[in-house]
Design a protein around this motif. Structure first.
Motif, mmCIF file in Angstrom:
data_model
loop_
_atom_site.group_PDB
_atom_site.id
_atom_site.type_symbol
_atom_site.label_atom_id
_atom_site.label_comp_id
_atom_site.label_asym_id
_atom_site.label_seq_id
_atom_site.Cartn_x
_atom_site.Cartn_y
_atom_site.Cartn_z
ATOM 1 N N LYS A 1 1.115 7.911 -5.785
ATOM 2 C CA LYS A 1 -0.150 8.597 -6.144
ATOM 3 C C LYS A 1 -0.148 10.044 -5.613
ATOM 4 N N ILE B 1 0.818 -1.217 0.000
ATOM 5 C CA ILE B 1 0.000 0.000 0.000
ATOM 6 C C ILE B 1 0.850 1.264 0.000
ATOM 7 N N LEU C 1 2.590 2.561 -3.223
ATOM 8 C CA LEU C 1 1.576 3.004 -4.183
ATOM 9 C C LEU C 1 1.001 4.364 -3.776
ATOM 10 N N LEU C 2 0.714 4.472 -2.474
ATOM 11 C CA LEU C 2 0.122 5.706 -1.954
ATOM 12 C C LEU C 2 1.082 6.877 -2.167
#
Lengths: 397, 259, 384
Positions: free
Chosen positions: A390, A383, A386-387
């Motif tokens: 982003k 997670i 990716l976070l």
């Protein structure tokens, strides 16, 4: 004065419960007001039988309201750069100006401002008043205040917005006071009231436990400072047209009694987590010191500070000043992201007053989700990278 | 050095909440305290007095029970206390408060320095300090985090900025607002408490300070509160759904205001 | 319960309370963890005039009585009895001068202790002289205008941190109980040194060391009171100070009741806060009963001592035993109520339980206190 109509009052005590100041009390079946009353009006709104009213409330010195026109944004420029909040305020100012059908102007004060004025036009300003002078290299309340005050007196805008930054919160109150204008600090929401075009300014009070909406009914300009990261900036549009007006400051305005001897830009390392708006906190779920690096990266990606659970501090992944909880610090940031923290009561005690709480944990039953506004269940190492990417993508755009 | 410290009695903010169901203020057990920032202003004033000699006068505006904070200030080292109190001051916003305090300062007389907390925790506006300086036509420095040098006529200090600090110098008379990093306020001493018990305070009315009735209280206030409501409620157990990728997408969307 | 304290007493309580809540509680875990002496906290107590409470007014203090010091220590003990012990030991160290010292000694030492500028320590215990003070081996011999001290004191609170030490030494072994005298030794006196800090189970914020005298020479006028009155001074000193130790027990008891009750309201098991279970309620109730009963005795004993300074041994021992046994029991129960969490260092009760043990041991073990009470009873009933 707060007036109680003893004929109408039924002694129900609702006003008593509504008063933050303990200034109204029911005695022998009728409300009685004490000296502690601040005329905030909470009780008036709460009274179902309309037994309470505030009299003599209008400011007696009326200003000719219609002669004040236009929305202004003070655009902060320091150490060679525009503060991001300036662009956010142009976004908010644009909406207000359009709602009122008036132009939006930016005020740029500083030295060596370069292409900043053009940038402000691209982000929504119709006019930029530029005061570029070597004497304004360093911020002082006196010089910046005098320059802005003179300009407002000359052009009479109806609304003036500024960022609730260290600089904005320092000199804007002086400007408002000189002008006899109403100023609302730290607004989180701005709207135009439909019936009379007044600016509705909403802000938190009592440490964020209460929201209040404020108007300036009879004075102009209506001034607000606005918290950074609340309003949305418009995308830069190269095609936008606007006018840049260079203004020469009155030499008297540049004389200051306060002298800036030095300006020191601090390292970000010794951040006090209690003062940070965004905290990214890591716990045992990060598995190792290496895993904890993801917390630092996530914090860096959103200009936040790093916090930690006790387990992590004990493991030596980060120092004690970063510890949140029973034996650490109590924090209340705007955003608290808890990663790999189960949420034992001793941790939650230290962060439950945060405005927004995000929890990321692989255990669906972890108690941290009970206090979270948003939760993601899953593997930290999947997670977080990716976070981060982003968020970086979003902020980069 | 003659120093005036402005202090405010405030409800302990962490206890004040609006009941989201009834929209009423839950103030049960809410204590009145001296605004925490003001405690740091007072401490600095007492330290300057100990270093340079002189006296410290505390000034507060509020209801009669605000003498409690004046008494507390005496127990922590202040010499005199003045309260401006009048029903006519009720409803004052920051402009009217600055005006009223300025009038009271004129009444107190000569001073070299005025110290204020950065802001009060009930309103968090940070406007009264600068406003008071403007009303008195003296220079001001906000958010002072450290006093580096002080003589009877000039001060050199650090002013906290968003990205660090500025070192600034100012000649007296001047007004400073202070942040909590400045010092650690002392615990009242037994001698101080005994002195405070006996202390008497000047209580000044609107007439005593020669205030213009159109400039004080609600009529003198350019801003007015039109609505009070609770902040949006805390969501609970809102676990996002979808693939990890989708969940992250949603989260970034929800957090946009913070980015 | 309202004990109808005077205005001045309320002030002492408020000040000690504020120091406890703002300075001691936030730091106690770290001080304990690091065996760190609380210098800054003691400085804030000095600034607040607390060190002046037991010192007579003519020497810069407040001339407070036994109850005044008990009230301060109870509050401080609620935070950390390690910190409170450092404070109490300074008072203990200065009592011999207040009780038996010459005016010159009082003028020389009391004002600097009242202002908190200097700390004091009391040196009685030795390796072979604990409960049995007759085993003292440290000697003082007059040589011209100087006393020469030789020997080693053990487990002395504030050792290495104090500037003023009041020491018991044998001046004439043949005279038995009348063969001991007390002296003031200052930090820096030739031949005087302190040993390394001891590692303790609890009260780790306080400093405990040996005091070593090797041909330590001090001026003749540093003797406290007349030659041979050392034991009398020691007994009077301990009689006056024991209610203070009892007060530390009250502090721990109060803190444990607070912690355990708050926890029991928050902790949910079987779908309910554990305070709703009668087994837990009864434990909390017993804790509260023992605490309040002890407090009533300690306050009453302190008032008695303030009114009848010549008749204090029995009540002083009684309140010490009751309040410190209570602290041990109540802290053990608090850990039990809090279960696994209570046993962890993250919560303060495990420290309180470790700390409480010393209260039953120092300033006369609770067994010795019972001896005193027993002997007093024997005496009283022989007279009837």
């Amino acid at each position: 004065m707060l007036i109680v109509d003893s004929e109408l009052c039924i002694g129900c005590g609702v006003c008593e419960d509504n008063c933050a100041f303990g200034a109204i009390e029911v005695v022998d079946g009728c409300a009685v007001v004490s000296d502690a009353c601040t005329l905030c009006g909470s009780c008036v709104d709460s009274c179902e039988v309309e037994a309470l009213k505030i009299e003599g409330g209008e400011k007696s010195v009326q200003v000719d309201l219609d002669s004040w026109k236009g929305v202004w944004v003070y655009c902060e420029f320091r150490a060679g750069a525009l503060a991001p909040v300036s662009l956010e305020l142009l976004g908010a100012g644009r909406k207000l100006a359009d709602a009122r059908g008036v132009p939006l102007s930016a005020v740029l004060i500083g030295a060596d401002t370069g292409e900043s004025a053009e940038k402000l036009i691209g982000h929504g300003a119709d006019t930029v008043y530029r005061i570029d002078n070597q004497a304004l290299t360093y911020f002082t309340d006196e010089s910046y205040g005098a320059v802005l005050t003179d300009l407002i007196k000359a052009h009479k805008p109806e609304i003036v917005l500024a960022g609730a930054t260290a600089i904005g919160r320092s000199f804007i109150p002086g400007v408002a006071n000189s002008l006899g204008a109403g100023l609302t600090a730290d607004c989180t929401q701005l709207d135009i009231r439909a019936d009379d075009g007044a600016l509705l300014q909403t802000r938190p009070a009592f440490g964020g436990n209460i929201m209040a909406t404020i108007v300036c009914p009879s004075s102009r300009p209506q001034m607000s400072t606005v918290r950074p990261k609340v309003m949305q900036a418009l995308d830069f549009d190269e095609a936008r047209q606007g006018e840049i007006v260079d203004v020469a400051p009155d030499p008297a305005s540049l004389q200051t009694k306060v002298r800036v001897l030095e300006s020191v830009i601090s390292e970000q390392d010794n951040v006090n987590i209690q003062e940070s708006d965004i905290l990214v906190a890591g716990g045992r779920g990060l598995d190792s010191e290496k895993g904890f690096k993801l917390i630092r990266e996530l914090a860096a990606s959103m200009d936040g500070a790093v916090a930690a659970s006790r387990a992590v501090v004990d493991a030596g992944w980060i120092g004690y000043p970063h510890q949140v909880g029973q034996t650490g610090k109590t924090v209340a940031p705007k955003l608290y992201i808890a990663c790999g923290i189960s949420g034992a009561i001793q941790h939650v005690a230290g962060m439950q007053s945060s405005e927004t709480i995000v929890a990321i944990n692989r255990d669906e039953d972890a108690p941290i989700f009970d206090v979270a506004d948003f939760g993601i269940v899953g593997d930290m190492f999947e997670i977080l990278p990716l976070l981060i990417s982003k968020i970086e993508g979003k902020r980069g755009s | 050095m003659k120093i005036i410290v402005c202090i405010k009695q405030v409800p302990d903010a962490k206890d004040v909440r609006l009941d989201p169901e009834t929209n009423t203020l839950a103030r049960e057990g809410v204590q009145s305290i001296m605004n925490p920032y003001d405690q740091h202003a007072l401490e600095e004033a007492v330290r300057l007095k100990e270093q340079l000699g002189g006296e410290v006068t505390v000034l507060s505006m509020g209801p009669p029970q605000a003498v409690d904070v004046l008494r507390q200030a005496i127990s922590c080292g202040a010499d005199h206390g003045v309260l401006v109190s009048d029903r006519a001051f009720a409803g004052a916003d920051t402009w009217a408060t600055s005006y009223t305090l300025a009038k009271a300062v004129h009444k107190i007389g000569d001073f070299d320095l005025i110290l204020c907390g950065k802001q009060a925790i009930d309103g968090d506006t940070a406007q009264v300090g600068p406003g008071l300086a403007i009303q008195l036509d003296i220079p001001f420095v906000t958010c002072v985090q450290k006093v580096r040098e002080a003589s009877g006529t000039e001060l050199v200090m650090e002013r906290m900025m968003d990205d660090g600090y500025d070192v600034v110098a100012v000649s007296c008379p001047a007004l400073l607002t202070v942040v909590k990093d400045l010092n650690e306020p002392r615990v009242p001493s037994l001698k101080g408490k005994m002195k405070a018990k006996k202390a008497e305070f000047k209580i000044l009315s609107a007439e005593d300070i020669g205030a213009d009735s159109s400039c004080i209280g609600l009529p003198g206030s350019p801003t007015q509160v039109v609505d009070v409501f609770p902040p949006p409620p805390r969501g609970e157990r809102a676990i996002l759904t979808g693939s990890i990728e989708e969940q992250i997408e949603q989260l970034v969307e929800k957090l946009a205001v913070y980015l | 319960m309202d004990y109808f304290l005077s205005e001045e007493q309320e002030m002492i309580v408020e000040i000690a309370q504020q120091i406890t809540d703002e300075r001691i509680i936030p730091q106690r875990a770290e001080l304990d963890e690091k065996d760190e002496f609380p210098r800054e906290i003691l400085n804030s107590m000095a600034q607040a005039d607390l060190f002046g409470v037991p010192i007579p007014e003519e020497y810069g203090g407040f001339g407070g009585g036994c109850l005044d010091i008990v009230l301060a220590l109870e509050q401080l003990g609620r935070g950390c009895i390690g910190v409170a012990t450092a404070f109490a030991a300074s008072a203990l160290g200065i009592y011999p001068i207040i009780i038996s010292g010459s005016n010159e000694l009082k003028e020389k030492y009391l004002p600097s202790v009242a202002s908190g500028e200097k700390f004091a320590a009391f040196g009685l215990t030795e390796a072979n002289a604990g409960s049995d003070a007759s085993g003292i081996q440290t000697t003082a011999v007059l040589d011209g205008d100087e006393w020469v001290l030789n020997g080693t004191k053990q487990w002395i609170t504030n050792g290495g941190e104090a500037q003023i030490y009041t020491i018991v030494a044998i001046t004439d072994r043949k005279r038995g109980a009348r063969g001991a005298s007390m002296f003031v030794v200052e930090e820096g006196d030739a031949g005087f040194s302190c040993g390394p800090k001891e590692k303790k189970m609890g009260i780790r914020a306080s400093s405990t060391t040996e005091l070593i005298f090797k041909d330590c020479r001090i001026p003749k006028d540093r003797i406290i009171g007349r030659l041979g009155t050392g034991f009398i001074t020691v007994m009077k000193t301990l009689d006056s100070s024991r209610p203070g130790i009892a007060a530390l027990g009250l502090g721990i008891g109060q803190a444990c009741v607070d912690e355990a009750t708050v926890y029991a309201k928050q902790r949910v098991q079987f779908g309910k806060p554990i305070i709703s279970f009668q087994a837990v309620q009864h434990m909390l109730a017993d804790m509260a009963i023992q605490l309040e009963a002890s407090r009533a005795l300690v306050y009453a004993a302190a008032k008695h001592i303030d009114a009848h300074p010549k008749d204090m041994s029995k009540v002083s021992s009684m309140c010490k035993v009751m309040a410190t046994d209570m602290a041990m029991k109540v802290s053990t129960d608090a850990v039990q109520v809090m279960g696994g969490y209570g046993y962890m260092r993250e919560y303060p009760v495990e420290k309180m339980m470790r700390d409480a043990k010393i209260l039953q041991i120092y300033e006369g073990t609770n067994q010795v206190q019972r001896n005193v009470i027993g002997q007093e009873l024997n005496k009283e009933y022989s007279r009837k």
